[in-house]
Design an enzyme around this catalytic site. Structure first.
Site, PDB file in Angstrom:
ATOM      1  N   ILE A 119       0.842  -1.190   0.000  1.00 17.91           N
ATOM      2  CA  ILE A 119       0.000   0.000   0.000  1.00 17.91           C
ATOM      3  C   ILE A 119       0.880   1.244   0.000  1.00 17.91           C
ATOM      4  CG2 ILE A 119      -0.218  -0.076   2.535  1.00 17.91           C
ATOM      5  CD1 ILE A 119      -3.066   1.101   2.207  1.00 17.91           C
ATOM      6  N   CYS A 120       0.404   2.291  -0.656  1.00 16.53           N
ATOM      7  CA  CYS A 120       1.063   3.585  -0.656  1.00 16.53           C
ATOM      8  C   CYS A 120       2.505   3.470  -1.154  1.00 16.53           C
ATOM      9  CB  CYS A 120       0.977   4.203   0.738  1.00 16.53           C
ATOM     10  SG  CYS A 120       1.530   5.931   0.822  1.00 16.53           S
ATOM     11  N   GLY A 121       3.473   3.933  -0.389  1.00 16.14           N
ATOM     12  CA  GLY A 121       4.861   3.948  -0.819  1.00 16.14           C
ATOM     13  C   GLY A 121       5.407   2.586  -1.175  1.00 16.14           C
ATOM     14  N   THR A 123       4.021   0.396  -2.906  1.00 15.94           N
ATOM     15  CA  THR A 123       3.753   0.104  -4.314  1.00 15.94           C
ATOM     16  C   THR A 123       4.886   0.646  -5.192  1.00 15.94           C
ATOM     17  OG1 THR A 123       2.439   2.133  -4.653  1.00 15.94           O
ATOM     18  CG2 THR A 123       1.258   0.155  -3.935  1.00 15.94           C
ATOM     19  N   ALA A 170      -2.826  -0.879  -3.143  1.00 19.26           N
ATOM     20  CA  ALA A 170      -3.820   0.124  -2.753  1.00 19.26           C
ATOM     21  C   ALA A 170      -3.108   1.449  -2.512  1.00 19.26           C
ATOM     22  CB  ALA A 170      -4.578  -0.303  -1.494  1.00 19.26           C
TER      23      ALA A 170
END
Length: 219
Positions: A119-121, A123, A170
């Site tokens: 999720i977030c960073g 990714t 996400a």
């Protein structure tokens, strides 16, 4: 099925290997506390063990200032015996290569057919590792992942969360959708209960509460 066949089937079921019930959560300084919170709390409630994995066994400090003591160092982590590797966001994902070993661990998990959730960073870390080049995925915005120079921009999806070939992704504002995909992949809830869970926590649908409460904690 006669009595002998029934007995043989029962014995075979007992002898068959069971799916791992341990989920590994990557932890590092500036970890975004809120991004995996729903997922790990619900997994614990549903009978999974959650083990924190750090670069070493030294404590890390989250974005919210909490001190977390890893139960395992990254070089001790093996996909065998793990149900999933969860990678939360953190400032360091975009600040250099400090967290690159965690992305390489994700590759090892996928090579072993063990799912990974980012999720977030995180990714961005998967994109740098080339793990999103041929998978549908999402993140905060397409431009964020484009900084990695990866080849998967055409597979970016505008969605709250995406699951494709063992990888869950996400953006930072979607912890409930992130958890939904994790819980679905691990079979933590029946589909109707999972739908109610998401409606309750993502949309404050009080009508869904009874369904979730009736499922109760795993025994």
């Amino acid at each position: 099925m006669d009595a002998k066949q029934t007995k043989n089937a029962a014995e075979a079921a007992e002898a068959a290997p069971t799916a791992p019930r341990t989920v590994h959560l990557a932890v590092y300084d500036t970890l975004a506390d809120w991004e995996a919170g729903h997922a790990i709390a619900t997994l614990r409630d549903r009978g999974f063990e959650v083990v924190a994995v750090g670069a070493s066994r030294e404590p890390v400090t989250t974005k919210g200032g909490l001190r977390v003591l890893p139960g395992l160092a990254l070089d001790e982590l093996r996909p065998a015996g793990s149900a999933m590797l969860i990678l939360p966001g953190a400032d360091q994902w975009a600040a250099g290569e400090e967290l690159a070993p965690f992305a390489r661990a994700a590759r090892a998990f996928l090579d072993a057919c063990v799912p990974v959730a980012a999720i977030c960073g995180a990714t961005l870390g998967l994109a740098k590792e080339g793990l999103l080049d041929d998978r549908a995925h999402t993140s905060a915005v397409p431009e964020y992942l484009a900084m990695s120079g990866y080849a998967g921009g055409h597979r970016y999806r505008e969605a709250d969360a995406v699951t494709d070939r063992g990888v869950i992704t996400a953006g930072p504002t979607e912890p409930e959708a992130f958890a939904r995909e994790i819980l679905a992949r691990l079979g933590a809830y029946e589909p109707d209960v999972l739908d109610a869970w998401f409606r309750l926590y993502a949309h404050s649908d009080v009508a869904a509460y009874e369904t979730v409460a009736a499922a109760g904690p795993a025994r």
